[in-house]
Enzyme design. Sequence first.
Site, mmCIF file in Angstrom:
data_model
loop_
_atom_site.group_PDB
_atom_site.id
_atom_site.type_symbol
_atom_site.label_atom_id
_atom_site.label_comp_id
_atom_site.label_asym_id
_atom_site.label_seq_id
_atom_site.Cartn_x
_atom_site.Cartn_y
_atom_site.Cartn_z
ATOM 1 N N HIS A 1 31.604 44.692 29.776
ATOM 2 C CA HIS A 1 30.235 45.152 30.043
ATOM 3 C C HIS A 1 29.326 44.045 29.531
ATOM 4 O O HIS A 1 28.891 44.086 28.387
ATOM 5 C CB HIS A 1 29.916 46.455 29.312
ATOM 6 C CG HIS A 1 30.660 47.637 29.840
ATOM 7 N ND1 HIS A 1 30.460 48.899 29.376
ATOM 8 C CD2 HIS A 1 31.610 47.766 30.803
ATOM 9 C CE1 HIS A 1 31.263 49.748 30.024
ATOM 10 N NE2 HIS A 1 31.965 49.078 30.886
ATOM 11 N N ASP B 1 46.372 43.432 3.944
ATOM 12 C CA ASP B 1 46.154 42.018 4.262
ATOM 13 C C ASP B 1 46.589 41.653 5.677
ATOM 14 O O ASP B 1 46.925 40.520 5.974
ATOM 15 C CB ASP B 1 46.834 41.119 3.218
ATOM 16 C CG ASP B 1 48.339 41.361 3.172
ATOM 17 O OD1 ASP B 1 48.805 42.286 3.875
ATOM 18 O OD2 ASP B 1 49.030 40.633 2.449
ATOM 19 N N ASP C 1 37.846 44.062 35.590
ATOM 20 C CA ASP C 1 37.684 45.504 35.345
ATOM 21 C C ASP C 1 37.958 46.249 36.645
ATOM 22 O O ASP C 1 37.092 46.333 37.517
ATOM 23 C CB ASP C 1 36.236 45.740 34.856
ATOM 24 C CG ASP C 1 35.978 47.196 34.499
ATOM 25 O OD1 ASP C 1 36.929 47.994 34.505
ATOM 26 O OD2 ASP C 1 34.799 47.526 34.220
ATOM 27 N N ARG D 1 38.495 57.426 40.609
ATOM 28 C CA ARG D 1 37.512 56.323 40.545
ATOM 29 C C ARG D 1 38.130 55.141 41.270
ATOM 30 O O ARG D 1 39.356 54.921 41.174
ATOM 31 C CB ARG D 1 37.202 55.966 39.083
ATOM 32 C CG ARG D 1 36.250 54.806 38.917
ATOM 33 C CD ARG D 1 35.621 54.737 37.527
ATOM 34 N NE ARG D 1 36.541 54.347 36.481
ATOM 35 C CZ ARG D 1 36.980 55.155 35.527
ATOM 36 N NH1 ARG D 1 36.579 56.414 35.487
ATOM 37 N NH2 ARG D 1 37.812 54.719 34.606
ATOM 38 N N GLU E 1 37.331 51.077 41.616
ATOM 39 C CA GLU E 1 36.460 50.056 41.006
ATOM 40 C C GLU E 1 36.897 48.652 41.395
ATOM 41 O O GLU E 1 38.058 48.281 41.241
ATOM 42 C CB GLU E 1 36.522 50.200 39.480
ATOM 43 C CG GLU E 1 35.713 49.145 38.736
ATOM 44 C CD GLU E 1 35.664 49.370 37.226
ATOM 45 O OE1 GLU E 1 36.627 49.956 36.681
ATOM 46 O OE2 GLU E 1 34.672 48.963 36.604
ATOM 47 N N HIS F 1 28.275 47.777 36.492
ATOM 48 C CA HIS F 1 27.646 47.039 35.384
ATOM 49 C C HIS F 1 27.940 45.559 35.540
ATOM 50 O O HIS F 1 28.868 45.167 36.255
ATOM 51 C CB HIS F 1 28.206 47.558 34.044
ATOM 52 C CG HIS F 1 29.713 47.634 34.024
ATOM 53 N ND1 HIS F 1 30.502 46.548 33.737
ATOM 54 C CD2 HIS F 1 30.584 48.649 34.304
ATOM 55 C CE1 HIS F 1 31.786 46.896 33.812
ATOM 56 N NE2 HIS F 1 31.863 48.169 34.173
ATOM 57 N N ASP G 1 42.650 52.433 35.018
ATOM 58 C CA ASP G 1 41.526 51.506 34.846
ATOM 59 C C ASP G 1 42.005 50.440 33.872
ATOM 60 O O ASP G 1 42.105 50.690 32.668
ATOM 61 C CB ASP G 1 40.306 52.270 34.290
ATOM 62 C CG ASP G 1 39.066 51.390 34.227
ATOM 63 O OD1 ASP G 1 39.190 50.159 34.369
ATOM 64 O OD2 ASP G 1 37.961 51.943 34.020
ATOM 65 N N TYR H 1 34.826 63.482 39.488
ATOM 66 C CA TYR H 1 35.698 64.108 38.488
ATOM 67 C C TYR H 1 35.521 65.623 38.582
ATOM 68 O O TYR H 1 34.401 66.128 38.423
ATOM 69 C CB TYR H 1 35.302 63.651 37.080
ATOM 70 C CG TYR H 1 35.171 62.144 36.956
ATOM 71 C CD1 TYR H 1 36.296 61.342 36.748
ATOM 72 C CD2 TYR H 1 33.920 61.519 37.067
ATOM 73 C CE1 TYR H 1 36.186 59.964 36.645
ATOM 74 C CE2 TYR H 1 33.804 60.142 36.968
ATOM 75 C CZ TYR H 1 34.928 59.363 36.754
ATOM 76 O OH TYR H 1 34.808 58.003 36.659
ATOM 77 N N HIS I 1 28.300 58.921 35.846
ATOM 78 C CA HIS I 1 28.014 57.572 35.317
ATOM 79 C C HIS I 1 27.378 56.670 36.363
ATOM 80 O O HIS I 1 27.116 57.073 37.488
ATOM 81 C CB HIS I 1 29.282 56.942 34.724
ATOM 82 C CG HIS I 1 30.443 56.859 35.681
ATOM 83 N ND1 HIS I 1 30.433 56.059 36.785
ATOM 84 C CD2 HIS I 1 31.653 57.477 35.670
ATOM 85 C CE1 HIS I 1 31.591 56.168 37.420
ATOM 86 N NE2 HIS I 1 32.348 57.049 36.772
ATOM 87 N N HIS J 1 36.633 58.161 29.071
ATOM 88 C CA HIS J 1 37.268 57.106 28.271
ATOM 89 C C HIS J 1 38.588 57.590 27.688
ATOM 90 O O HIS J 1 38.830 57.506 26.492
ATOM 91 C CB HIS J 1 36.320 56.611 27.168
ATOM 92 C CG HIS J 1 35.240 55.732 27.697
ATOM 93 N ND1 HIS J 1 34.138 55.369 26.957
ATOM 94 C CD2 HIS J 1 35.082 55.140 28.900
ATOM 95 C CE1 HIS J 1 33.361 54.593 27.695
ATOM 96 N NE2 HIS J 1 33.909 54.443 28.880
ATOM 97 N N GLU K 1 31.884 51.042 41.085
ATOM 98 C CA GLU K 1 32.900 52.018 40.692
ATOM 99 C C GLU K 1 32.477 53.473 40.904
ATOM 100 O O GLU K 1 32.348 54.246 39.956
ATOM 101 C CB GLU K 1 33.300 51.796 39.232
ATOM 102 C CG GLU K 1 32.153 51.630 38.245
ATOM 103 C CD GLU K 1 32.660 51.277 36.844
ATOM 104 O OE1 GLU K 1 33.455 52.060 36.308
ATOM 105 O OE2 GLU K 1 32.257 50.237 36.305
HETATM 106 N N1 GLY Z 1 36.643 49.886 32.157
HETATM 107 C C1 GLY Z 1 35.376 50.322 31.745
HETATM 108 C C2 GLY Z 1 34.492 50.504 32.879
HETATM 109 O O1 GLY Z 1 34.923 50.720 33.981
HETATM 110 O O2 GLY Z 1 33.310 50.370 32.768
HETATM 111 MN MN MN Z 2 33.630 49.157 34.880
HETATM 112 MN MN MN Z 3 36.829 50.040 34.550
#
Ligand code: GLY
Ligand code: MN
Ligand code: MN
Length: 427
Positions: free
Chosen positions: A348, A37, A258, A394, A396, A341, A247, A376, A337, A230, A372
Amino acid sequence: MIEETEYKKRRDSLAKKLSANSVAVLFSSEVKTRSNDTEYPYRQNSNFYYLTGFKEDDSSLVFVKSKGKVKTILFVQEKDEKVELWNGKRLGEEKAKEQFLVDEVYASSKLSTKLKEFLLDKQSLYYDFSLDYSKVKILKRYSKQLFSYNNIATIVNKMRLIKSSSEINLIQQAIDITQLAHHKVMSLKKPGKMEYQLQAEIEYVFKSNGAYSDAYTSIVACGNSANTLHYISNDKPLLENELILIDAGCEYEYYASDITRTIPVSGKFTEPQKELYEMILDVQLQIIAMIAPHVKRSELQKKSEELLCKGLVELGILQGDCKKLIKQKKHKKYYPHGIGHWMGIDVHDEAPYKDEKGKEILLQEGMVMTIEPAIYIDKDDENVPQKYCGIGIRIEDDILITKEGCQNLSKGIAKSIDEIESFLNHQ
Ligand code: GLY
Ligand code: MN
Ligand code: MN
């Protein structure tokens, strides 16, 4: 803060897009059980929130369009002293009538009967196809005679692409809190700590500055862990001479941020880390400089792939002719990637990248997107000079498209090697 009149404007704009003789229904999120619960913290459905600003569960927004006229109806939970003792006060129908600029308000217990009545002589129904709530099943039962079903999420997601000035203010506030969090972890002594300890520091700053929570689970990835895109277990030690990819972004009043920064544990980038970092940062700055109305996201993607591929060749990580390497998608191994976005109520944002005719949507003033670029390199990659193995970087930022070009909303967060190193060593 977003005024009630702005929510009404959004509803009016959506109402115009609905076909004649139709009903559109948007539901609040359902409460989700965590175990027995206890429940997960409640977060409102993004599209429902965009159109109402209402945070309570078990509520629904209905548009009834007949003969060109649209009625907006809100269903809210009834007042109930006993339940409110446990779960907090509800707004109730009467207050909702005063607060919301809708035509009618009913108790949620009347939803089923009312939906049956609204749908009786209609031809189309709009609802969110991705939801499997019990209420959606009721909707389907009452709408068997209809000619068409339409996904309301597709329409609202598209409306959410262009942000108003009050939305941009909230995104900026989310980013400002995130800036405090990134700077806080940069200034900490890190050797001997665990990744989750940095995560805790970040989330402490988020919460203690009024953010609802993180906008997504923070990634704190030391060394080779950064090569798992991730990575959220955040359970390893911070090792001297490694980089940490962080991140993390908070959600403030339903708006996301983000941000990724990659920083050295020891306070100083090693030479190979520096070479890769400077290359990626230079690519990021070049891509941001391209952003302006009428530019396509695919142009940014293509350019980022070309520039990163060129950088990889110059560092001896890839060998050969860049054009050929890109054609053979060799660079994808290291940059798998997208360049970025849409971002807004969701980290996202679900807005489309193409219009109904399949044509790419051009950047426009008021859109917000992340940029971003990243590289890697796995620790066991035998095709790469050893000095670069086990490095994942990365960088971003969150970018607002403006009339003239763009504005980097997260430009205040330390990013150049000098800025980062001075944060790490002088705080
Ligand atoms: N934090 C997720 C991305 O960078 O898209
Ligand atoms: Mn992102
Ligand atoms: Mn991110």
